[in-house]
Design a protein around this motif. Structure first.
Motif, PDB file in Angstrom:
ATOM      1  N   UNK A   1       0.824  -1.190   0.000  1.00 18.98           N
ATOM      2  CA  UNK A   1       0.000   0.000   0.000  1.00 18.98           C
ATOM      3  C   UNK A   1       0.864   1.247   0.000  1.00 18.98           C
ATOM      4  N   UNK A   2       0.372   2.258  -0.707  1.00 23.77           N
ATOM      5  CA  UNK A   2       0.965   3.589  -0.660  1.00 23.77           C
ATOM      6  C   UNK A   2       0.152   4.424   0.320  1.00 23.77           C
ATOM      7  N   UNK A   3       0.845   5.149   1.176  1.00 21.40           N
ATOM      8  CA  UNK A   3       0.185   5.920   2.227  1.00 21.40           C
ATOM      9  C   UNK A   3       0.555   7.386   2.066  1.00 21.40           C
ATOM     10  N   UNK A   4      -0.466   8.240   2.095  1.00 18.26           N
ATOM     11  CA  UNK A   4      -0.256   9.684   2.105  1.00 18.26           C
ATOM     12  C   UNK A   4      -0.728  10.189   3.463  1.00 18.26           C
ATOM     13  N   UNK A   5       0.209  10.729   4.247  1.00 12.08           N
ATOM     14  CA  UNK A   5      -0.132  11.262   5.556  1.00 12.08           C
ATOM     15  C   UNK A   5      -0.216  12.779   5.481  1.00 12.08           C
ATOM     16  N   UNK A   6      -1.254  13.330   6.093  1.00 13.28           N
ATOM     17  CA  UNK A   6      -1.446  14.774   6.136  1.00 13.28           C
ATOM     18  C   UNK A   6      -1.446  15.188   7.598  1.00 13.28           C
ATOM     19  N   UNK A   7      -0.537  16.090   7.954  1.00 16.51           N
ATOM     20  CA  UNK A   7      -0.417  16.514   9.347  1.00 16.51           C
ATOM     21  C   UNK A   7      -0.160  18.008   9.401  1.00 16.51           C
ATOM     22  N   UNK A   8      -0.418  18.605  10.531  1.00 14.00           N
ATOM     23  CA  UNK A   8      -0.120  20.023  10.741  1.00 14.00           C
ATOM     24  C   UNK A   8       0.365  20.212  12.171  1.00 14.00           C
TER      25      UNK A   8
END
Length: 426
Positions: free
Chosen positions: A343-350
């Protein structure tokens, strides 16, 4: 029929109140009397203990010393062999409750309390019981009137239900009357109401999703057109126009996908696509908004990932996460790509305060929002991710980290060294 029903209900209530009320009065009267007697007994024993301790300590015993050892409404007499009786308080008149206790040194303590105190407490209890009985009678009358109306007018109720359906109120009433024919009509009306409610809910959900999903590309398109109007450089105009056309294509894709999901939300059109292109497009689209807010949006992680999904849907999911960080987060927003298994994972954080604890487990539910937003962005994003076989999860609450998991395909070219290097796009 209504009058007979009200009268019979009221008669039953009065009988029940009479039987249980009299029993309750007797029990409460005895309880109050016993409690008063126990108080007096305890008072006598306590005074006897005090007198014992003073006698053993060879201390003086008189009314002045012991006056604070007894309640104001009580009277006590202490008789010590060889001494004059010691009286505490005022001797009550009339009927009294009394108790006598003998001490270990031969003294006798007698405590008295006027029975009028018990009478007053019993009176207050009777008033409370009478008030409760009155409330029960009033409630019984209201309930009897309501029940009489329900039993006497089932046809009127059915007519009102049909009228509500025709006026656009599809809530089923679930009312039954004990008459098979009328209950059958009520079943049919309730079934129709539920079907109409489902259709209206689907339409409202489509409208809410459309307004939410179209808002972002329309805002981005508006910003690009404003950039065009503010520049005289033909190259800038051409560049901004090209980006605007790309956003128009995305807007068209959003509309088509919304219509597809409205027909069958499980339908997906997954293909193999370059994840870098989608992330780059989102960075370019959101960079002006973040620049206006004095913030930055960056990306890093593994490059040249091939994922399986619908590029437009993945873009919408990332847009929802980026917009969520813009509205509710703080600091720099980072998009990180990595690989886990197949799986390819895109993490979005701030760098914001994160998701409140009370919202953590419900963050993907519709209408759940930490601020005055619509509360449907994350719910729509999860639906879009699942439609293509992916999933959207909250990996961490504070600081917030959302992960988009997508299936990936093996690379068709030998991996290069820079594939595993960190990339940063500002």
């Amino acid at each position: 029929m209504r009058r007979r029903l009200i009268q019979s209900t009221l008669a039953v209530v009065l009988v029940v109140i009479g039987v249980f009320g009299v029993s309750l009065v007797i029990v409460e009267t005895r309880t109050i009397s016993n409690s008063a007697q126990e108080r007096v007994d305890s008072e006598a024993l306590r005074l006897a203990s005090i007198v014992d301790s003073r006698i053993l300590g060879d201390e003086h015993i008189n009314a002045e010393i012991l006056k604070n050892q007894i309640a104001e409404d009580r009277y006590a007499v202490i008789r010590i062999p060889g001494q004059a009786p010691v009286e505490l308080g005022l001797q009550p008149s009339g009927d009294v409750i009394h108790s006598t206790a003998k001490g270990e040194e031969g003294e006798t303590v007698t405590v008295q309390e006027p029975r009028s105190a018990v009478t007053r407490e019993v009176g207050r209890t009777l008033l409370i019981i009478a008030a409760v009985a009155l409330l029960a009678i009033v409630a019984a009358v209201l309930l009897a009137v309501r029940q009489a109306n329900r039993l006497a007018s089932p046809l009127t109720d059915l007519a009102e239900t049909a009228e509500r359906l025709g006026s656009g109120d599809p809530r089923p009433r679930h009312k039954r009357y004990g008459v098979p024919e009328l209950d059958r009509v009520a079943d049919v009306l309730d079934g129709s109401a539920e079907r109409i409610a489902r259709m209206l809910t689907a339409e409202r959900r489509l409208a809410a999703d459309a307004s939410h999903q179209l808002r972002t590309p329309l805002t981005a398109l508006s910003m690009r057109l404003e950039e065009i109007t503010l520049t005289d450089d033909p190259d800038n105009v051409k560049e901004e126009a090209t980006i605007a056309l790309t956003q128009v294509e995305r807007l068209t894709d959003v509309v088509e996908r919304l219509l597809t999901n409205a027909r069958d939300p499980r339908t997906g059109s997954a293909v193999t696509f370059d994840l870098d292109e989608v992330i780059k497009q989102q960075l370019e689209e959101w960079r002006p908004a973040y620049r206006s807010a004095g913030r930055a949006v960056v990306s890093s992680g593994k490059r040249h990932l091939q994922a399986v999904g619908t590029p437009g849907a993945v873009a919408q999911v990332l847009a929802a996460l980026i917009e969520n960080s813009l509205m509710h987060g703080g600091g720099t927003v980072a998009l990180r790509t990595r690989v886990t298994g197949n799986q390819a994972v895109v993490e979005v954080t701030d760098e914001g305060p994160g998701v409140p604890t009370d919202l953590g487990a419900r963050i993907f539910e519709r209408t759940i929002s930490g601020r005055n937003s619509t509360g449907i962005g994350l719910a729509v994003a999860r639906d879009l991710a699942e439609a293509d076989g992916g999933r959207l999860e909250m990996l961490q609450a504070q600081p917030p980290v959302f992960g988009l998991f997508l299936s990936r395909t093996p690379l068709k070219r030998p991996p290069r060294v820079e594939d595993d290097e960190e990339r940063t796009v500002r």
